[in-house]
Structures are given as structure tokens and as C-alpha cells.
Design an enzyme around this catalytic site. Structure first.
Site, PDB file in Angstrom:
ATOM      1  N   ILE A 420      -0.768   1.487   8.501  1.00 58.44           N
ATOM      2  CA  ILE A 420      -1.296   0.894   7.173  1.00 58.44           C
ATOM      3  C   ILE A 420      -0.727   1.622   6.192  1.00 58.44           C
ATOM      4  O   ILE A 420      -0.483   0.938   4.937  1.00 58.44           O
ATOM      5  CB  ILE A 420      -2.754   1.247   7.188  1.00 58.44           C
ATOM      6  CG1 ILE A 420      -3.470   0.256   8.560  1.00 58.44           C
ATOM      7  CG2 ILE A 420      -3.470   0.711   5.938  1.00 58.44           C
ATOM      8  CD1 ILE A 420      -5.002   0.575   8.477  1.00 58.44           C
ATOM      9  N   TYR A 421      -0.470   2.723   6.136  1.00 57.29           N
ATOM     10  CA  TYR A 421       0.333   3.615   4.907  1.00 57.29           C
ATOM     11  C   TYR A 421       1.578   2.682   4.338  1.00 57.29           C
ATOM     12  O   TYR A 421       2.183   2.420   5.195  1.00 57.29           O
ATOM     13  CB  TYR A 421       0.403   5.003   5.489  1.00 57.29           C
ATOM     14  CG  TYR A 421      -0.510   6.024   5.221  1.00 57.29           C
ATOM     15  CD1 TYR A 421      -1.435   6.084   4.234  1.00 57.29           C
ATOM     16  CD2 TYR A 421      -0.362   7.041   6.124  1.00 57.29           C
ATOM     17  CE1 TYR A 421      -2.750   7.116   4.009  1.00 57.29           C
ATOM     18  CE2 TYR A 421      -1.562   8.015   5.954  1.00 57.29           C
ATOM     19  CZ  TYR A 421      -2.352   7.788   4.926  1.00 57.29           C
ATOM     20  OH  TYR A 421      -3.347   8.861   4.883  1.00 57.29           O
ATOM     21  N   GLU A 422       1.622   2.928   3.050  1.00 53.90           N
ATOM     22  CA  GLU A 422       3.064   2.543   2.391  1.00 53.90           C
ATOM     23  C   GLU A 422       3.363   1.236   2.867  1.00 53.90           C
ATOM     24  O   GLU A 422       4.481   0.990   2.925  1.00 53.90           O
ATOM     25  CB  GLU A 422       4.134   3.422   2.877  1.00 53.90           C
ATOM     26  CG  GLU A 422       3.726   5.038   2.721  1.00 53.90           C
ATOM     27  CD  GLU A 422       2.894   5.306   1.321  1.00 53.90           C
ATOM     28  OE1 GLU A 422       3.568   4.686   0.091  1.00 53.90           O
ATOM     29  OE2 GLU A 422       2.190   5.975   0.996  1.00 53.90           O
ATOM     30  N   GLY A 423       2.549   0.185   2.658  1.00 47.93           N
ATOM     31  CA  GLY A 423       2.702  -1.066   3.006  1.00 47.93           C
ATOM     32  C   GLY A 423       2.578  -1.203   4.815  1.00 47.93           C
ATOM     33  O   GLY A 423       3.077  -0.624   5.476  1.00 47.93           O
ATOM     34  N   GLN A 428       6.217  -4.509   6.198  1.00 49.88           N
ATOM     35  CA  GLN A 428       7.474  -4.025   6.630  1.00 49.88           C
ATOM     36  C   GLN A 428       8.270  -4.804   7.270  1.00 49.88           C
ATOM     37  O   GLN A 428       9.526  -5.358   6.957  1.00 49.88           O
ATOM     38  CB  GLN A 428       7.415  -2.666   7.532  1.00 49.88           C
ATOM     39  CG  GLN A 428       6.517  -1.557   7.153  1.00 49.88           C
ATOM     40  CD  GLN A 428       6.998  -1.135   5.665  1.00 49.88           C
ATOM     41  OE1 GLN A 428       8.064  -1.056   5.329  1.00 49.88           O
ATOM     42  NE2 GLN A 428       6.147  -0.846   4.854  1.00 49.88           N
TER      43      GLN A 428
END
Length: 563
Positions: A420-423, A428
Site C-alpha cells: 500500500i505504501y508509496e502508491g 504502480q
């Protein structure tokens, strides 16, 4: 069993699979000699094993907490982070002008892999600081660089990124935080941010927030966003933490995992900030930090998977059911596939790091394009793999895996956030089939041609495995050609399986290179066969799914989904 950093695996990959040698041959990274790399990885691994890893379980059982407005860290975290700071580990890839080591990003990725396996909750602190360092190096004024970079690189201060608001998650353009000019070059920042990892702590003397906000005349959407440095304590005339800024931690989130990492709701109440990157150019500056984090979040998934694998292997060797269960065919299948997946994901992440370094050192567009192409793949595959492998680790433990005292479940709980992190990984994948294909697939086709050429050359030594890899690359090439001709909605509907297929083919390629380096009857040769014959073929099903497009998904109405 205690955690052991995979130093040998990382060194092998950088020697034989995605060689670091061309990076060290550039003027920018001439100091990254084999001896230097070995020393850095060996000492970094020792620190992770002996100092960081022992804090992992305590962080899960005794989480961070908010007391009278102060975030109290988990037991041992302060001492462990001080050890990281004193060793200079935060600044591995940072500019030597401000106290960094100036080493390749590939080495930093390898260290973050090891550090994540030792303690993911703790690793998140230097990870975010490293991302902030890179953003400031590229976008901040000389004054901000001179004041903040030495403190961040030394680990004396830590950094965060403040994007998300209750109504603005992936839709960053919906944020409402305001930035009012104070008339003296500073701005008054007002608003609330959520999900701020390591938003406060008692382990550093200052916490430096990079905050996205809108100027009064800002256009709607992402084009109207600016970026501001908003420290917890305002630096005094000597650059030391002075009076408290007008910001506070409202609460800490209660999470599935990473209990040792404080995830904060932050309130900015006219807090003093300094602009970074120019008016309405905040997203460009923040994307520098996010791209750094995307690759290293992929490394987080790999590191936690490694720790889960080590624990599962040790349990399988000790647990007797008629014989040690490591001798049972299904358990052996799970263990070998875990190991094969970790190697594939680790190779992809390090290949991305090498491409970033070559792009920086040479300025060549082809390397920069490869780094851009590999970043979403490294992030998504590394974290999806981490989730699969940690779940398999629980399965190998059987019923005991579901019991918290074994520690197997912690890895599965901790790693789940990385997808879930960073998009999210869906974002992605959409980035891969959208923005990364705006060159009509040129970067992808160059990489696939490299795979096919090398597979062709490996046919004599590994006729079956090399042919399998060649056929997989050719199928991916044909699908990519088809993809280029599709509209975005159909691309997006198949983006996740397409990314997985690309990662599977890359994994097969890197395993083949490992086998070529050690020979047919080597352990790496046997592991390559496991991946290429058992796991890589998943690419075919993924491409079949990706080619279905969007129509079938929307044939079911929302009402149908509710029925």
C-alpha cells in the site's frame, strides 16, 4: 534462531547477476571498489544482526505510544537508531559535500534489504530520512541544504513526508492544507495530515516534515500544490533546535503490524515553513522523495520475506512429524519456492538500483529509462512477493504459525502495508502500462532484447532453462506490442497481471544468469530450475488475464456486485 543478513546473496547478485562493476568504473562512483562494497555490506550486515534485529520483537510487543503529546519509542529503538546514525548508515548514498558516503544507490538498496529483515518498523525511520535527503539535494535552496542536509545525513534529525489527508489519499490533488505567506520568506502552514510514518519520536532532536500545501492563489488539482519544510523545532541562529513550531501529533494509529513505527495524525496550526522547489512545483519535488521510497519499499518486502524464510527453514529442520518436516515434499516445495522468489525480487531491486546509478553517473537516457521502467516492478513485485512468502512462512509453522509467540505471524502482519505504501501496487502497475509506455515501449523492448540475446547464448549450457526464458521474453514482447495499441482503460484493467508477468520473466532471466555463473550442478543452478520451471510459467496466465481488458469487469454493474 537469530536473523542473519543475506550479505553473500547480495554480493553474489552485484558480482554476477546485475554487476555493479560498470557503476564503479564511472567517475562518480569510483570509490565503490569491490573491497569497499564488501566492507560496507559486511559491516552493515553485522550491525543489522547484532544491534537492530534484537529490537524487532520488542517493537511488536511494546509498541510506540503517545503520552501527554510526546511519542515514546519502543524499547531499544533509540539506542539502535543512534547506532545507525553513528555509523553513518543514513547517508550511504547522500552527497559527500554534506557528510554522506556518496556510494551507489544499489548499495543503499542492499543495506535497506538487510535492515528491513532485521526490523521493518525501525527501518522506516532512516528510509524516510533518505528520501527527504534526496528531495532536498535536488530541489531545495542552498540555504535549506546547508542547514538541513548535514543534520539529516548524520541521523541527528529525521525526515518525514506529509501527503495524505482524510479526503486526499491517492487523489493527492484533493488536499486542503493551506500555506499563507508571512511576508518574510516563510509561510504559515495550516491543515491536518494522516498516516505520517515516524511523524514524531523521542529518538532524534528534531523531526523535519516535508508538507504538501496550497498557496492562496493555487490552481485546483496537483498543479496547484507546493512543498514546504516544516520542522518540529525552529532552528536557531546556530542551526540547533530552538522554539517549538505550531504543530502537534493528534493521535497514533492502531495498526495491523509495524507496531514499533509511530503512524501519526499531524495537525499544523499556522506552523512556520519554508518552500522547497518553487511555487506550485511541489509534486515534482515530492516525487523525487517518493521514487526513492518506492524502490526501497520494494526492498522492505524482500527483507521481511528473507527473515520469514529463515525462521520457517529453522522450524522445518527442528519440527519432527515422523521425520523433520523439511523432508516432506510439500514443505520442501514451499521452502524452495520461497527462496527462489526472494532471489528473483532481490535481483530486480538491485538491477533497478544499478540502473539509477548508471543513469546518474553517465547521464544516458537509456539507463534513466530503464531505472524508471524497473521502479514500479521492483516495488510491486518485491512487496507482493513479501506478502506471499511471509504467509507461506506461517503455513510451514502449521498451527504454531498462527500463535503469536512464535513470531511467524509478525512478519505477515508487518509486511502487509508495503503493498500500500508509496502508491498501491495497482497504481504502480498503472504507472508501468501508462507513463512508462509513453515511449511506445522502447525501454521495455531494449530490456527484453537483452534477455533474449542472453538466453540464446545460454542454450548450450542450459538448453531447457534458456529456451524457457527466451520463449517467455518473446511472449512478453508480443504482449507489450499489443498493449501499446490499447486504450488506457483496457491497459489499466490488465495492468497488475502485466506487471506480474514482466517480473516473472525478469526473475527467470536473473536466475538464469545466476545459474550460468555457478554451473549446471550448483545450488544456484538447481534453484534457477525451480523458479524457471515452476514459478516463471505463471507469466502465461497473467498475460492471458491482462489481455481480457476492461469490458468484462464493467459488464457487472455496481448493483450486480451488491446482489
Amino acid at each position: 534462531m537469530s536473523y542473519r543478513s543475506p550479505v553473500n546473496d547480495i554480493r553474489f547478485i552485484l558480482d554476477h547477476v546485475v554487476p555493479l562493476a560498470p557503476v564503479a568504473e564511472t567517475e562518480m562512483f569510483a570509490e565503490a571498489t569491490p573491497d569497499m562494497v564488501e566492507a560496507i555490506l559486511t559491516e552493515g550486515g553485522k550491525l543489522c544482526d547484532e544491534v537492530i534485529a534484537p529490537t524487532n520483537r520488542d517493537g511488536d510487543l511494546t509498541p510506540t505510544k503517545l503520552e501527554n503529546g510526546v511519542v515514546r519509542s519502543a524499547p531499544g529503538f533509540k539506542e539502535a537508531l543512534q547506532a545507525l546514525a553513528e555509523g553513518g548508515w543514513v547517508g550511504i548514498a547522500a552527497d559527500p559535500e554534506y557528510g554522506g558516503m556518496g556510494l551507489p544507490q544499489a548499495i543503499n538498496v542492499g543495506f535497506n534489504d538487510m535492515l528491513s529483515g532485521a526490523n521493518l518498523s525501525l527501518q522506516l525511520n532512516p528510509l524516510l530520512t533518505q528520501g527527504q535527503i534526496e528531495a532536498l539535494e535536488h530541489h531545495a535552496s542552498d540555504e535549506i541544504k546547508a542547514l538541513y542536509l548535514p543534520k539529516l545525513i548524520s541521523g541527528e534529525w529525521s525526515g518525514t513526508m506529509n501527503l495524505t489527508e482524510p479526503q486526499a489519499g491517492s487523489d493527492v490533488g484533493a488536499l486542503r492544507t493551506k500555506a499563507e505567506p508571512n511576508g518574510d520568506g516563510t509561510y504559515a502552514i495550516t491543515g491536518q495530515k494522516i498516516f505520517i510514518t515516524w511523524g514524531d519520536s523521542d529518538v532524534v532532536s528534531n523531526v523535519c516534515h516535508l508538507v504538501l500545501a496550497r498557496l492562496p492563489d493555487a490552481a485546483p488539482g496537483t498543479k496547484g500544490i507546493s512543498l514546504f519544510m516544516v520542522p518540529k523545532f525552529l532552528p536557531d541562529e546556530n542551526g540547533n533546535p530552538g522554539v517549538a513550531n505550531s504543530l502537534k501529533v493528534v493521535s497514533l494509529e492502531h495498526k495491523l503490524g509495524i507496531h514499533g513505527s509511530p503512524t501519526c495524525v499531524m495537525s499544523y496550526e499556522g506552523a512556520t515553513g519554508w518552500m522547497v522547489g518553487g511555487e506550485h512545483k511541489g509534486m515534482a519535488a515530492m516525487f523525487t522523495m517518493m521514487n526513492n521510497a518506492r524502490l526501497n519499499v520494494g526492498a522492505q518486502g524482500i527483507g521481511v520475506a528473507e527473515a520469514a524464510y529463515q525462521k520457517a527453514l529453522e522450524y522445518a529442520k527442528d519440527r519432527v512429524q515422523f521425520t523433520p518436516i523439511v523432508e516432506h515434499a510439500d514443505v520442501r516445495r514451499m521452502l524452495t519456492e520461497m527462496k527462489a522468489e526472494i532471489f528473483a525480487a532481490r535481483s530486480i531491486a538491485l538491477a533497478c538500483g544499478v540502473a539509477i546509478d548508471m543513469g546518474r553517473a553517465t547521464g544516458k537516457e537509456s539507463w534513466q529509462a530503464r531505472a524508471a521502467l524497473l521502479t514500479p516492478i521492483a516495488k510491486a513485485y518485491g512487496t507482493d512477493m513479501g506478502i506471499r512468502v511471509t504467509n507461506t512462512g506461517v503455513q510451514i509453522h502449521g498451527g504454531m504459525g498462527y500463535i503469536e509467540e512464535t513470531g511467524a505471524a509478525q512478519f505477515a502482519r508487518d509486511v502487509r502495508i508495503t503493498a500500500i505504501y508509496e502508491g498501491t501496487n495497482g497504481i504502480q502497475a498503472m504507472d508501468l502500462v501508462g507513463r512508462k509506455m509513453m515511449d511506445d515501449g522502447a525501454a521495455a523492448f531494449r530490456l527484453l532484447q537483452e534477455i533474449e540475446d542472453e538466453a540464446r547464448g545460454a542454450r548450450e549450457a542450459f538448453p531447457v532453462l534458456a529456451e524457457d526464458v527466451w520463449q517467455a521474453a518473446e511472449a512478453l514482447r508480443e504482449h507489450t506490442e499489443w498493449l501499446i495499441g490499447q486504450g488506457m482503460q483496457d491497459r489499466f484493467a490488465g495492468a497488475v497481471p502485466y506487471l506480474d508477468a514482466f517480473a516473472r520473466v525478469l526473475g527467470g532471466y536473473y536466475h538464469l544468469r545466476a545459474a550460468m555463473a555457478e554451473g549446471r550442478n550448483s545450488a544456484r543452478g538447481h534453484l534457477a530450475a525451480v523458479y524457471i520451471r515452476r514459478l516463471m510459467p505463471i507469466y502465461a496466465a497473467s498475460l492471458a488475464e491482462a489481455k481480457e481488458g476492461a469490458e468484462g469487469l464493467y459488464a457487472l454493474s455496481v448493483e450486480d456486485l451488491e446482489a
